[in-house]
Design a protein around this motif. Structure first.
Motif, mmCIF file in Angstrom:
data_model
loop_
_atom_site.group_PDB
_atom_site.id
_atom_site.type_symbol
_atom_site.label_atom_id
_atom_site.label_comp_id
_atom_site.label_asym_id
_atom_site.label_seq_id
_atom_site.Cartn_x
_atom_site.Cartn_y
_atom_site.Cartn_z
ATOM 1 N N ALA A 7 0.836 -1.206 0.000
ATOM 2 C CA ALA A 7 0.000 0.000 0.000
ATOM 3 C C ALA A 7 0.868 1.252 0.000
ATOM 4 C CB ALA A 7 -0.939 -0.007 1.201
ATOM 5 N N GLU A 8 1.948 1.238 0.768
ATOM 6 C CA GLU A 8 2.852 2.383 0.816
ATOM 7 C C GLU A 8 3.555 2.573 -0.527
ATOM 8 O OE1 GLU A 8 4.565 5.735 2.145
ATOM 9 O OE2 GLU A 8 3.062 4.575 3.229
ATOM 10 N N ALA A 9 4.010 1.476 -1.142
ATOM 11 C CA ALA A 9 4.678 1.554 -2.443
ATOM 12 C C ALA A 9 3.720 2.085 -3.511
ATOM 13 C CB ALA A 9 5.211 0.182 -2.845
ATOM 14 N N ILE A 10 2.486 1.625 -3.492
ATOM 15 C CA ILE A 10 1.474 2.103 -4.449
ATOM 16 C C ILE A 10 1.229 3.590 -4.249
ATOM 17 C CG2 ILE A 10 -0.979 1.956 -5.049
ATOM 18 C CD1 ILE A 10 -0.741 -1.084 -4.495
ATOM 19 N N LYS A 11 1.171 4.024 -2.996
ATOM 20 C CA LYS A 11 0.944 5.443 -2.696
ATOM 21 C C LYS A 11 2.103 6.298 -3.231
ATOM 22 C CE LYS A 11 0.337 8.547 1.183
ATOM 23 N NZ LYS A 11 0.434 8.708 2.618
ATOM 24 N N VAL A 12 3.339 5.829 -3.041
ATOM 25 C CA VAL A 12 4.516 6.574 -3.521
ATOM 26 C C VAL A 12 4.505 6.656 -5.048
ATOM 27 C CG1 VAL A 12 7.039 6.466 -3.711
ATOM 28 C CG2 VAL A 12 5.941 6.068 -1.507
ATOM 29 N N ILE A 13 4.210 5.538 -5.704
ATOM 30 C CA ILE A 13 4.174 5.514 -7.171
ATOM 31 C C ILE A 13 3.077 6.435 -7.688
ATOM 32 C CG2 ILE A 13 3.681 4.055 -9.180
ATOM 33 C CD1 ILE A 13 5.067 1.753 -7.611
ATOM 34 N N ARG A 14 1.885 6.376 -7.091
ATOM 35 C CA ARG A 14 0.771 7.239 -7.506
ATOM 36 C C ARG A 14 1.137 8.701 -7.336
ATOM 37 N NH1 ARG A 14 -3.472 5.656 -4.255
ATOM 38 N NH2 ARG A 14 -3.919 3.951 -5.682
ATOM 39 N N ASP A 15 1.799 9.026 -6.219
ATOM 40 C CA ASP A 15 2.211 10.408 -5.957
ATOM 41 C C ASP A 15 3.171 10.910 -7.036
ATOM 42 O OD1 ASP A 15 2.566 12.839 -4.336
ATOM 43 O OD2 ASP A 15 4.596 12.043 -4.028
ATOM 44 N N PHE A 17 3.409 9.842 -10.142
ATOM 45 C CA PHE A 17 2.684 10.031 -11.396
ATOM 46 C C PHE A 17 1.782 11.265 -11.327
ATOM 47 C CE2 PHE A 17 3.808 5.617 -12.448
ATOM 48 C CZ PHE A 17 4.151 5.782 -13.777
ATOM 49 N N ASP A 18 1.279 11.609 -10.151
ATOM 50 C CA ASP A 18 0.444 12.806 -10.013
ATOM 51 C C ASP A 18 1.261 14.089 -10.152
ATOM 52 O OD1 ASP A 18 -1.848 11.299 -9.683
ATOM 53 O OD2 ASP A 18 -1.846 11.428 -7.487
ATOM 54 N N ARG A 19 2.511 14.061 -9.683
ATOM 55 C CA ARG A 19 3.353 15.261 -9.705
ATOM 56 C C ARG A 19 4.146 15.431 -10.997
ATOM 57 N NH1 ARG A 19 7.599 15.396 -6.270
ATOM 58 N NH2 ARG A 19 7.657 13.155 -6.052
#
Length: 174
Positions: A7-15, A17-19
């Motif tokens: 979940a933490e890795a997915i959150k970092v990757i999503r962040d 891609f958002d930035r």
């Protein structure tokens, strides 16, 4: 990998891609540790984040994006992602220059403003985009061109008048 780590890795990757302003997906199969380290150093010099990612985690991180289906064929095998945050063409330029030295590095795809680009488009189009400074100088040159032309046109009548007066003076003999 535990569920909380995922979940933490997915959150970092999503962040990331958002930035990002752009991303380049790479296949580094066959490269040595030394070559990959050299590539990472070049990315670091230009302020580009580079990370080897698990394809499933990227798919889960981007599941809510409309363009994520276009990345499905790309997310197979070993995948590294280079995110550019400032200049969209920065990562693509570094990759294009690095591929000249090391042909083992392959560009799988690119991502620019929600549009998936082929590996060829990354090298031909994204890598050739002007940098921010180049774009600013082109804009400034365009903005300055009109006033420069206007001033030049204002001086033409005075210059022509001086030419006519000089010709009259030569004709009159003195």
């Amino acid at each position: 990998m535990e569920r909380t780590q995922k979940a933490e890795a997915i959150k970092v990757i999503r962040d990331r891609f958002d930035r990002m302003s752009s991303a380049v997906f790479l296949d580094f199969t066959g490269m040595t540790v030394e070559e990959v380290s050299k590539l990472r150093d070049k990315f670091r010099e230009k302020g580009i984040d580079y990370k080897v990612v698990k394809n499933k985690l990227v798919q889960q991180a981007l599941a809510d994006k409309a363009w994520s289906k276009g990345l499905a064929p790309v997310l197979k095998g070993m995948t590294g992602v280079a995110w550019s945050f400032e200049e969209p063409s920065a990562a693509a330029r570094v990759v294009k220059d690095f591929v000249k030295e090391n042909e083992k590095l392959k560009v799988k795809a690119g991502l620019l403003e929600g549009q998936v680009l082929s590996g060829k488009a990354v090298a031909d189009q994204l890598a050739t985009l002007p940098s921010k400074d180049e774009a600013r100088s082109m804009l400034l040159a365009t903005m300055i061109a009109a006033p420069q032309t206007f001033v030049r046109l204002l001086t033409i009548p005075a210059r022509d008048f001086v030419g006519v007066m000089a010709a009259k003076q030569r004709k009159d003999g003195g």
